[in-house]
Design a protein around this motif. Sequence first.
Motif, short mmCIF file in Angstrom:
data_model
loop_
_atom_site.label_atom_id
_atom_site.label_comp_id
_atom_site.label_asym_id
_atom_site.label_seq_id
_atom_site.Cartn_x
_atom_site.Cartn_y
_atom_site.Cartn_z
N LYS A 27 1.20 -1.12 -0.32
CA LYS A 27 0.28 -0.03 -0.63
C LYS A 27 0.91 1.48 0.02
O LYS A 27 0.98 1.88 1.29
CB LYS A 27 -0.81 0.11 1.04
CG LYS A 27 -2.17 -1.41 1.11
CD LYS A 27 -2.35 -0.94 2.04
CE LYS A 27 -3.57 -2.35 3.01
NZ LYS A 27 -4.01 -2.78 3.41
N ASP A 28 1.96 1.54 -1.20
CA ASP A 28 2.63 2.83 -1.41
C ASP A 28 1.76 4.08 -0.93
O ASP A 28 2.94 4.63 -0.20
CB ASP A 28 3.57 2.08 -2.86
CG ASP A 28 3.97 0.80 -2.33
OD1 ASP A 28 4.05 -0.09 -2.05
OD2 ASP A 28 4.99 0.70 -3.42
N GLU A 29 0.96 4.20 -1.62
CA GLU A 29 0.75 5.65 -1.92
C GLU A 29 0.27 5.57 -0.83
O GLU A 29 0.77 6.86 0.36
CB GLU A 29 -0.19 6.01 -2.64
CG GLU A 29 0.13 5.65 -3.78
CD GLU A 29 -1.18 5.90 -5.63
OE1 GLU A 29 -2.21 6.78 -5.01
OE2 GLU A 29 -0.92 5.49 -6.22
N GLU A 30 -0.63 4.69 -0.04
CA GLU A 30 -0.86 5.54 1.60
C GLU A 30 0.37 5.39 2.49
O GLU A 30 0.26 6.69 3.35
CB GLU A 30 -2.08 4.27 1.88
CG GLU A 30 -2.54 4.03 3.48
CD GLU A 30 -3.63 3.60 3.64
OE1 GLU A 30 -4.46 3.48 4.76
OE2 GLU A 30 -4.04 2.64 3.14
N ALA A 31 0.77 4.53 2.42
CA ALA A 31 2.68 4.70 3.14
C ALA A 31 3.42 6.05 3.39
O ALA A 31 3.47 6.73 4.64
CB ALA A 31 3.46 3.91 3.03
N ILE A 32 3.44 6.37 2.07
CA ILE A 32 4.15 7.81 1.98
C ILE A 32 3.08 8.60 2.19
O ILE A 32 4.05 9.71 3.13
CB ILE A 32 4.65 7.63 0.61
CG1 ILE A 32 5.61 6.87 -0.11
CG2 ILE A 32 5.02 9.06 -0.21
CD1 ILE A 32 5.96 6.45 -1.32
N ARG A 33 2.17 8.61 2.30
CA ARG A 33 1.20 9.75 2.58
C ARG A 33 1.05 10.17 4.45
O ARG A 33 1.55 11.20 4.87
CB ARG A 33 -0.38 9.08 1.95
CG ARG A 33 -0.97 10.70 2.84
CD ARG A 33 -2.31 10.66 1.73
NE ARG A 33 -3.34 9.67 2.46
CZ ARG A 33 -3.42 8.61 1.31
NH1 ARG A 33 -2.80 8.48 0.18
NH2 ARG A 33 -4.04 7.17 1.56
N GLU A 34 1.30 8.83 4.20
CA GLU A 34 1.07 8.52 5.97
C GLU A 34 2.46 8.94 6.52
O GLU A 34 2.88 10.05 7.80
CB GLU A 34 0.67 7.33 6.95
CG GLU A 34 -0.66 6.76 6.83
CD GLU A 34 -1.69 7.50 7.23
OE1 GLU A 34 -1.22 7.94 8.35
OE2 GLU A 34 -2.60 8.31 6.90
N LEU A 35 3.84 9.14 6.21
CA LEU A 35 5.16 9.32 6.66
C LEU A 35 5.58 10.80 6.67
O LEU A 35 5.68 11.37 7.22
CB LEU A 35 6.00 8.76 5.40
CG LEU A 35 5.81 7.18 6.29
CD1 LEU A 35 6.99 6.65 4.91
CD2 LEU A 35 7.06 6.46 7.76
N ARG A 36 4.37 11.09 5.07
CA ARG A 36 4.34 12.49 5.30
C ARG A 36 3.82 13.24 6.48
O ARG A 36 4.34 14.31 6.83
CB ARG A 36 3.69 13.04 3.53
CG ARG A 36 4.89 12.75 2.56
CD ARG A 36 4.71 13.00 1.42
NE ARG A 36 5.60 12.91 0.56
CZ ARG A 36 6.31 12.65 -0.36
NH1 ARG A 36 6.49 14.08 0.69
NH2 ARG A 36 6.83 12.81 -1.33
N LYS A 37 2.84 12.59 6.48
CA LYS A 37 1.91 13.80 7.90
C LYS A 37 2.46 13.58 8.97
O LYS A 37 2.98 13.87 9.85
CB LYS A 37 0.44 12.46 7.64
CG LYS A 37 -0.41 12.69 6.99
CD LYS A 37 -1.80 11.43 6.69
CE LYS A 37 -2.89 12.07 7.66
NZ LYS A 37 -3.02 11.10 8.42
N ILE A 38 3.24 12.46 9.09
CA ILE A 38 4.32 12.44 10.36
C ILE A 38 5.26 13.51 10.84
O ILE A 38 5.72 14.12 11.05
CB ILE A 38 5.33 10.22 10.86
CG1 ILE A 38 3.44 9.81 11.37
CG2 ILE A 38 5.81 10.60 11.37
CD1 ILE A 38 4.24 8.28 10.50
#
Length: 256
Positions: free
Chosen positions: A178-189
């Motif tokens: 789930k790459d896009e979701e993972a990258i989005r979550e990391l950016r939010k952090i």
Amino acid sequence: ELLPDFTSFDRSDPDLRRVYEMIQGALRAENVVEEEARWTEVIERYGSNGSNWANDAVGRAYGNRGNCRSRQGRFEEAIGDYNKSIELCPYSVDPVLNRGVAYEGIKEYKLAIEDYKAVLDVSPSDPAAWNNFGNANAALQNWEVAEDAFKKATSMSDVNFFSFAAVNYSIVLFQRGKDEEAIRELRKILIKYPSFTDARAALAVALWLNGDRSGAETAWYRVEDSRYADTVWLTELRHWPPRLVQGMKDFRTIST
């Protein structure tokens, strides 16, 4: 019903006052070796005391000594202390949770999972238990279970704990494709915690594996902790999932 009747403790008992002072001294110890020695003193001095408060005091001392030993990597000894703490204080979830961490330290992940389940049975909103449950399941590559556990931990966490659970959730998302979701979550952090190295290192690898070489290099440039270039450390101590670890290995091979 397992809780002792604390109101029945004789506050005039000089031994009760003394053990309280010893506990406070242990909590104020300047280093882990001194702290362990102070907890041992409590255990040796009051382990055979017949007063109704003794089991609680000595049981907590065993649990805290286990924490000291666990922090020093002496997991087998820590487990022995946690077992004794659980025997003396069956109403406390802390030694059960911490025993699970010690089991993880010796790679007994199934035993760790049993302890975390026991904690969650009585404390289903404990973010640390959910996060640790996720860690142990991730170690067994039970990725779907781990993802759900980390998501729960993130939703229940306070400010100080949120970042760790959130990164664990993100990297398991990535492991599951789930790459896009993972990258989005990391950016939010990183918006909330811009100096959080773990999230930035994970983002660098995730971006590189998704073809964003420039973004990966920019993220990696801000990672100052050299351990993140060590795939053995990432695997054995940080417990990144294999897709990210292999990605880091490839990324560092090409970018250096």
